[in-house]
Design a protein around this motif. Sequence first.
Motif, PDB file in Angstrom:
ATOM      1  N   UNK A  41      -4.439  -5.608  21.629  1.00  0.00           N
ATOM      2  CA  UNK A  41      -3.268  -5.077  20.395  1.00  0.00           C
ATOM      3  C   UNK A  41      -4.266  -4.416  19.148  1.00  0.00           C
ATOM      4  N   UNK A  42      -3.870  -3.190  18.895  1.00  0.00           N
ATOM      5  CA  UNK A  42      -4.576  -2.727  17.724  1.00  0.00           C
ATOM      6  C   UNK A  42      -3.464  -2.703  16.436  1.00  0.00           C
ATOM      7  N   UNK A  43      -3.855  -2.970  15.517  1.00  0.00           N
ATOM      8  CA  UNK A  43      -2.981  -3.468  14.389  1.00  0.00           C
ATOM      9  C   UNK A  43      -3.276  -2.400  12.973  1.00  0.00           C
ATOM     10  N   UNK A  44      -2.718  -1.850  12.463  1.00  0.00           N
ATOM     11  CA  UNK A  44      -2.716  -0.928  11.306  1.00  0.00           C
ATOM     12  C   UNK A  44      -1.952  -1.081  10.080  1.00  0.00           C
ATOM     13  N   UNK A  45      -2.437  -1.542   8.952  1.00  0.00           N
ATOM     14  CA  UNK A  45      -1.510  -1.777   7.929  1.00  0.00           C
ATOM     15  C   UNK A  45      -1.514  -0.588   7.108  1.00  0.00           C
ATOM     16  N   UNK A  46      -0.158  -0.398   6.296  1.00  0.00           N
ATOM     17  CA  UNK A  46      -0.105   0.762   5.269  1.00  0.00           C
ATOM     18  C   UNK A  46       0.844   0.239   4.386  1.00  0.00           C
ATOM     19  N   UNK A  47       0.877   1.065   3.154  1.00  0.00           N
ATOM     20  CA  UNK A  47       2.066   0.509   2.488  1.00  0.00           C
ATOM     21  C   UNK A  47       1.603  -0.188   0.991  1.00  0.00           C
ATOM     22  N   UNK A  48       0.342  -0.621   1.025  1.00  0.00           N
ATOM     23  CA  UNK A  48      -0.086  -1.284   0.009  1.00  0.00           C
ATOM     24  C   UNK A  48      -0.089  -0.020  -1.531  1.00  0.00           C
ATOM     25  N   UNK A  49      -0.688  -0.788  -2.677  1.00  0.00           N
ATOM     26  CA  UNK A  49      -0.718   0.229  -3.715  1.00  0.00           C
ATOM     27  C   UNK A  49      -0.701  -0.463  -4.952  1.00  0.00           C
ATOM     28  N   UNK A  50      -0.639   0.257  -6.069  1.00  0.00           N
ATOM     29  CA  UNK A  50      -0.788  -0.277  -7.394  1.00  0.00           C
ATOM     30  C   UNK A  50       0.676  -0.586  -7.935  1.00  0.00           C
ATOM     31  N   UNK A  51       1.229  -1.516  -8.504  1.00  0.00           N
ATOM     32  CA  UNK A  51       2.304  -1.864  -8.974  1.00  0.00           C
ATOM     33  C   UNK A  51       2.226  -2.604 -10.400  1.00  0.00           C
ATOM     34  N   UNK A  52       3.317  -2.564 -11.148  1.00  0.00           N
ATOM     35  CA  UNK A  52       3.104  -3.519 -12.095  1.00  0.00           C
ATOM     36  C   UNK A  52       4.041  -4.856 -12.043  1.00  0.00           C
ATOM     37  N   UNK A  53       3.635  -5.790 -12.876  1.00  0.00           N
ATOM     38  CA  UNK A  53       4.246  -7.061 -12.920  1.00  0.00           C
ATOM     39  C   UNK A  53       5.801  -6.982 -12.562  1.00  0.00           C
ATOM     40  N   UNK A  54       6.212  -7.787 -11.825  1.00  0.00           N
ATOM     41  CA  UNK A  54       7.659  -7.458 -11.586  1.00  0.00           C
ATOM     42  C   UNK A  54       8.045  -6.578 -10.456  1.00  0.00           C
ATOM     43  N   UNK A  55       7.447  -5.649 -10.188  1.00  0.00           N
ATOM     44  CA  UNK A  55       7.731  -4.529  -9.045  1.00  0.00           C
ATOM     45  C   UNK A  55       7.625  -5.147  -7.704  1.00  0.00           C
TER      46      UNK A  55
END
Length: 124
Positions: A2-16
């Motif tokens: 099985x190959x797994x690929x994550x996406x959708x991380x990033x920079x966000x402010x506290x509470x976001x």
Amino acid sequence: QVQLAESGGGLVQTGGSLRPSCAASGRTFSWYTMAWFRQAPGKEREFVAAITYSGTPTYYADFVKGRFTISRDNRENTMYLQMNNLKPEDTAVYYCAAGNIIPTMNNPDSYNYWGKGTLVTVSS
């Protein structure tokens, strides 16, 4: 395999909020229990959440209960982690993992397959 690929991380402010996803390819996605782990700089990898092949039950680390929700779409071969009310201590690389037989949900050694991770940074 099985190959797994994550996406959708990033920079966000506290509470976001953020919603990383994990796309799977290879063997039948619906056969596997899936999980999210995270690793902050200088710390060991720790369990975040897990979801069985059918979607229930789900399991969470105490520090994310009420803030994070794990889900999966077996038709789309994708798993998600809805993260709300983010805190600076949630900053880490988030990894998805898959396994067939999971003796202990929160033990990374229980999982056979891993993605490369997606970075989540929460600013104060």
